[in-house]
Design an enzyme around this catalytic site. Structure first.
Site, PDB file in Angstrom:
ATOM      1  N   GLU A  49       0.823  -1.162   0.080  1.00 14.21           N
ATOM      2  CA  GLU A  49      -0.146   0.063   0.070  1.00 14.21           C
ATOM      3  C   GLU A  49       0.821   1.271  -0.257  1.00 14.21           C
ATOM      4  O   GLU A  49       0.722   2.222  -0.436  1.00 14.21           O
ATOM      5  CB  GLU A  49      -0.996   0.050   1.311  1.00 14.21           C
ATOM      6  CG  GLU A  49      -2.052  -0.957   1.026  1.00 14.21           C
ATOM      7  CD  GLU A  49      -1.856  -2.304   1.775  1.00 14.21           C
ATOM      8  OE1 GLU A  49      -0.518  -2.785   1.949  1.00 14.21           O
ATOM      9  OE2 GLU A  49      -2.568  -3.214   1.813  1.00 14.21           O
ATOM     10  N   PHE A 111     -11.611  -6.850  13.893  1.00 12.85           N
ATOM     11  CA  PHE A 111     -10.400  -7.627  13.037  1.00 12.85           C
ATOM     12  C   PHE A 111     -10.224  -6.539  11.902  1.00 12.85           C
ATOM     13  O   PHE A 111     -11.164  -5.938  11.391  1.00 12.85           O
ATOM     14  CB  PHE A 111     -10.888  -8.986  12.411  1.00 12.85           C
ATOM     15  CG  PHE A 111     -10.088  -9.326  11.406  1.00 12.85           C
ATOM     16  CD1 PHE A 111      -8.680  -9.898  11.947  1.00 12.85           C
ATOM     17  CD2 PHE A 111     -10.330  -9.582  10.207  1.00 12.85           C
ATOM     18  CE1 PHE A 111      -7.729 -10.370  11.089  1.00 12.85           C
ATOM     19  CE2 PHE A 111      -9.218 -10.226   9.170  1.00 12.85           C
ATOM     20  CZ  PHE A 111      -7.950 -10.564   9.764  1.00 12.85           C
ATOM     21  N   GLN A 112      -9.020  -6.173  11.826  1.00  8.16           N
ATOM     22  CA  GLN A 112      -8.509  -5.356  10.914  1.00  8.16           C
ATOM     23  C   GLN A 112      -9.174  -4.034  11.011  1.00  8.16           C
ATOM     24  O   GLN A 112      -9.386  -3.123  10.129  1.00  8.16           O
ATOM     25  CB  GLN A 112      -8.703  -5.871   9.550  1.00  8.16           C
ATOM     26  CG  GLN A 112      -7.899  -7.043   9.145  1.00  8.16           C
ATOM     27  CD  GLN A 112      -7.570  -7.382   7.811  1.00  8.16           C
ATOM     28  OE1 GLN A 112      -8.408  -7.049   6.972  1.00  8.16           O
ATOM     29  NE2 GLN A 112      -6.307  -7.903   7.338  1.00  8.16           N
ATOM     30  N   LYS A 161     -17.458  -1.074   5.524  1.00  8.64           N
ATOM     31  CA  LYS A 161     -18.011  -2.002   4.692  1.00  8.64           C
ATOM     32  C   LYS A 161     -19.387  -2.015   4.292  1.00  8.64           C
ATOM     33  O   LYS A 161     -19.980  -2.258   3.363  1.00  8.64           O
ATOM     34  CB  LYS A 161     -17.285  -3.392   4.981  1.00  8.64           C
ATOM     35  CG  LYS A 161     -17.552  -4.467   4.096  1.00  8.64           C
ATOM     36  CD  LYS A 161     -16.960  -5.848   4.766  1.00  8.64           C
ATOM     37  CE  LYS A 161     -16.760  -6.898   3.590  1.00  8.64           C
ATOM     38  NZ  LYS A 161     -16.063  -7.910   3.978  1.00  8.64           N
ATOM     39  N   MET A 476      23.915   9.446   3.154  1.00  4.26           N
ATOM     40  CA  MET A 476      23.856  10.964   3.610  1.00  4.26           C
ATOM     41  C   MET A 476      23.986  10.646   4.984  1.00  4.26           C
ATOM     42  O   MET A 476      24.638  11.804   5.749  1.00  4.26           O
ATOM     43  CB  MET A 476      22.315  11.539   3.363  1.00  4.26           C
ATOM     44  CG  MET A 476      22.278  12.539   4.001  1.00  4.26           C
ATOM     45  SD  MET A 476      23.492  13.841   3.121  1.00  4.26           S
ATOM     46  CE  MET A 476      22.418  14.601   1.768  1.00  4.26           C
TER      47      MET A 476
HETATM   48  C1  LIG Z   1      11.840   6.252   5.523  1.00  3.71           C
HETATM   49  C2  LIG Z   1      13.209   7.065   6.030  1.00  3.71           C
HETATM   50  N1  LIG Z   1      14.152   6.517   6.982  1.00  3.71           N
HETATM   51  C3  LIG Z   1      15.464   7.146   7.275  1.00  3.71           C
HETATM   52  C4  LIG Z   1      15.657   8.302   6.725  1.00  3.71           C
HETATM   53  C5  LIG Z   1      16.928   8.951   7.114  1.00  3.71           C
HETATM   54  N2  LIG Z   1      17.894   9.013   5.969  1.00  3.71           N
HETATM   55  C6  LIG Z   1      17.980  10.182   5.360  1.00  3.71           C
HETATM   56  S1  LIG Z   1      19.125   9.873   3.755  1.00  3.71           S
HETATM   57  C7  LIG Z   1      19.536   8.317   4.534  1.00  3.71           C
HETATM   58  C8  LIG Z   1      20.277   7.379   3.678  1.00  3.71           C
HETATM   59  C9  LIG Z   1      19.880   7.207   2.478  1.00  3.71           C
HETATM   60  O1  LIG Z   1      20.763   6.312   1.682  1.00  3.71           O
HETATM   61  P1  LIG Z   1      20.688   5.873   0.050  1.00  3.71           P
HETATM   62  O2  LIG Z   1      19.368   5.524  -0.226  1.00  3.71           O
HETATM   63  O3  LIG Z   1      21.678   4.592   0.007  1.00  3.71           O
HETATM   64  O4  LIG Z   1      21.286   7.192  -0.442  1.00  3.71           O
HETATM   65  P2  LIG Z   1      22.613   7.748  -0.471  1.00  3.71           P
HETATM   66  O5  LIG Z   1      22.542   8.776   0.665  1.00  3.71           O
HETATM   67  O6  LIG Z   1      23.613   6.852  -0.033  1.00  3.71           O
HETATM   68  O7  LIG Z   1      22.746   8.504  -1.661  1.00  3.71           O
HETATM   69  C10 LIG Z   1      18.916   7.922   5.613  1.00  3.71           C
HETATM   70  C11 LIG Z   1      18.870   6.736   6.242  1.00  3.71           C
HETATM   71  C12 LIG Z   1      14.740   8.879   5.597  1.00  3.71           C
HETATM   72  N3  LIG Z   1      15.026   9.848   5.014  1.00  3.71           N
HETATM   73  N4  LIG Z   1      13.739   7.947   5.264  1.00  3.71           N
END
Ligand SMILES: Cc1ncc(C[n+]2csc(CCOP(=O)(O)OP(=O)(O)O)c2C)c(N)n1
Length: 566
Positions: A49, A111-112, A161, A476
């Site tokens: 979803e 449920f759900q 529903k 990042m």
């Molecule tokens: C759902 C979610 N969880 C955690 C984060 C925190 N976060 C921001 S950037 C990042 C790393 C992203 O890694 P990747 O997709 O490999 O991209 P890169 O920075 O290596 O280009 C994280 C964990 C986020 N933005 N979204």
């Protein structure tokens, strides 16, 4: 006409001109899925979803139309939450239809069952729990109206529903009467005239273009102002593409990973004119030192935005098409040669900063630099793809190194920063724009967050090209740990060599390619672009690279880190 509640929903969707719905069935919405079986509406079954919500969001961002998503009660509905919050933060019009348990068992931990109107109240523009089947047509009509007027946003309609199965007299309302909801189209002429006067007095005006310019379809009017008066402009991440990246007045993105010139211009301008922007903290840096020499003007459709983050001296509340048109009329014949001469000097000054401080990186012959991948993607797609991104370093490099020239060509989660957005959003974009080249730039972390949607892409043979900027890390996070946490890399690296993305793509039936050396980068991109169906390219990039320049969180915009940090 008599019909069931479920048929009423389907009919209403057709009346709203909906072409495609993204969703996932379950007990609570089975009557609706049964009605869809006989309808001409196109339904895309995603594999989660959350994927359906992001796909509907991508569809909406690419077209400006309302994206529609369906999920069942309980876990189906809660799986939409991140998608709804993502759309809400970026003001994306969406209607989310969720199933609910029967009216008589609501509130009994059935449920759900999940209280989805309660859960989504803070992240929707509006939401409904339909208690009376005969309200369905009116509520659907209102939901679409609310989602796409004023400041756009997501609306949830939760339908029990037995409301789906009840029989009603169907009549789709023409008129909408919503007390208390008056989305503003025309603002006050007086406010416009004050801005025009402030502009006449300004020697260093700066336009600040945000996502609101794109969603209100006002890019042509900003273009006219820029062409006519040669006022320099900066852009928020969400505003990229509103005005051509190459326009001589365009200094590029402002804020944490913005250009030196854009950030310096904010520090030095004397009138900052925000157009459909939120003055988000990634843009302003330290608020106390944001635009220290400037008076601030804020144009926005949503009065709640004004003075939320920065204090403004002038504001114009109204639809940007009305506001900018009025501003153009008000400025006519008022900008004399003396004022224009000051503005020309200012433009020359900021252009000089821009030339002297271009975005750069040290390329390498040994390892693939992520910026090089972006440059090459930009070159080979002629800056003309619709680019979807995930969240992380690759997202910022895309903003910096891809040349966005048209509105609605950068599709990305700006406000919420949702990893896992990219792949499903790309589905919605490619469905909405079958003729366009859709390019997804993602990270090895982000891709895994919704990689089940590769199955959806393959099922529909969507020709999306996916560039995985694979640094074997949550790049990042790693960058922040490197720069601000003494290189204590706590849980930001994927060990065991990470995932084999070529095989992952192939497991789902898509084509997978890999580049491990810089020479392979152009060849592999060319090959991917030649292949007709979906292609996933694993770019094995070096993991040491930082996104620069960078304004550390909470610092002022002139405290940029520019060089390579070791
Ligand atoms: C759902 C979610 N969880 C955690 C984060 C925190 N976060 C921001 S950037 C990042 C790393 C992203 O890694 P990747 O997709 O490999 O991209 P890169 O920075 O290596 O280009 C994280 C964990 C986020 N933005 N979204």
């Amino acid at each position: 006409m008599k019909m069931t509640g479920a048929q009423a929903v389907v009919n209403s969707l057709q009346k709203e001109g909906v072409e495609v719905i993204f969703g996932y069935p379950g007990g609570g919405v089975l009557p609706l899925y049964d009605a869809l079986y006989d309808s001409p509406l196109r339904h895309v079954l995603t594999r989660h979803e959350q994927g359906a919500a992001h796909a509907a969001d991508g569809y909406a961002r690419a077209t400006g139309k309302v994206g529609v998503v369906i999920a069942t009660s309980g876990p189906g509905a809660t799986n939409l939450i991140t998608g709804i919050a993502t759309a809400n933060m970026d003001s994306v019009p969406m209607v989310c239809i969720t199933g609910q348990v029967g009216l008589s068992i609501i509130g009994k931990d059935s449920f759900q069952e999940a209280d989805i109107t309660g859960i989504t109240t803070p992240i929707t523009k509006h939401n409904y729990l339909v208690k009376n089947p005969k309200d369905l047509p009116r509520i659907l009509r209102e939901a679409f109206h609310i989602a796409q007027t004023g400041r756009p946003g997501p609306v949830v309609i939760d339908i029990p529903k037995d409301v789906f199965t009840a029989t009603i007299d169907y009549d789709y309302p023409e008129e909408i009467v919503l007390r208390g909801y008056k989305p503003l189209y025309e603002g006050k002429k007086k406010e416009i005239d004050e801005v025009a006067k402030a502009l006449q007095k300004a020697k260093k005006p700066l336009l600040f273009v945000g996502g609101g310019v794109i969603s209100s379809e006002a890019t042509d009017l900003v273009r006219t102002i820029v062409d006519q008066y040669k006022i320099p402009l900066i852009s928020s991440f969400m505003g990229l593409g509103a005005i051509e990246a190459k326009d001589p007045c365009n200094l590029g993105m402002v804020g944490m990973h913005g250009t030196v010139a854009a950030n310096m211009a904010v520090m030095d301008c004397d009138l900052l004119v925000g157009l459909g922007v939120r003055f988000d903290d990634r843009v302003t840096g330290l608020l106390a030192k944001f635009a220290p020499k400037a008076q601030i003007v804020h144009f926005d459709i949503d009065p709640a935005e004004v003075n939320k983050n920065v204090s403004t001296q002038y504001r114009v509340i109204g639809h940007l098409r009305w506001s900018l048109q009025s501003l153009l009329e008000s400025l006519e014949h008022k900008i004399d040669t003396k004022v224009q001469a000051d503005w020309t000097l200012w433009l020359q000054q900021v252009q000089k900063w821009h030339q002297e401080n271009p975005l750069t990186f040290k390329n390498s012959e040994k390892v693939i630099k992520p910026q090089y991948v972006l440059q090459e993607l930009d070159r080979q797609t002629k800056s003309n793809a619709i680019v979807v991104t995930d969240v992380g370093q690759h997202q910022m490099w895309t903003a910096q190194y891809y040349g966005f020239h048209r509105p609605r060509t950068l599709i990305s989660s700006g406000g919420l920063g949702t990893m896992g957005f990219g792949l499903p959003a790309a589905i919605g974009v490619q469905m909405a724009c079958p003729q366009e080249n859709v390019l997804l730039v993602t990270g090895d972390g982000s891709l895994l967050m919704n990689c089940q949607e590769i199955a959806t892409i393959v099922e529909h043979q969507l020709p999306i090209k996916v560039a995985i900027v694979n640094n074997h890390a949550l790049g990042m996070v790693r960058q922040w740990q490197r720069m601000f946490f003494q290189q204590r890399y706590s849980h930001s690296t994927f060990h065991n060599g990470g995932t084999d993305y070529v095989r992952l793509a192939e497991a789902f039936g898509a084509k997978g390619l890999r580049a491990t050396t810089p020479e392979e980068v152009p060849q592999v991109i060319a090959k991917a672009l030649e292949i007709e169906g979906p292609v996933f390219i694993d770019f094995q990039v070096c993991s040491e690279e930082n996104v620069l320049p960078m304004v550390p969180a909470g610092a002022s915009l002139d405290q940029m880190i520019e060089g390579v940090v070791d």
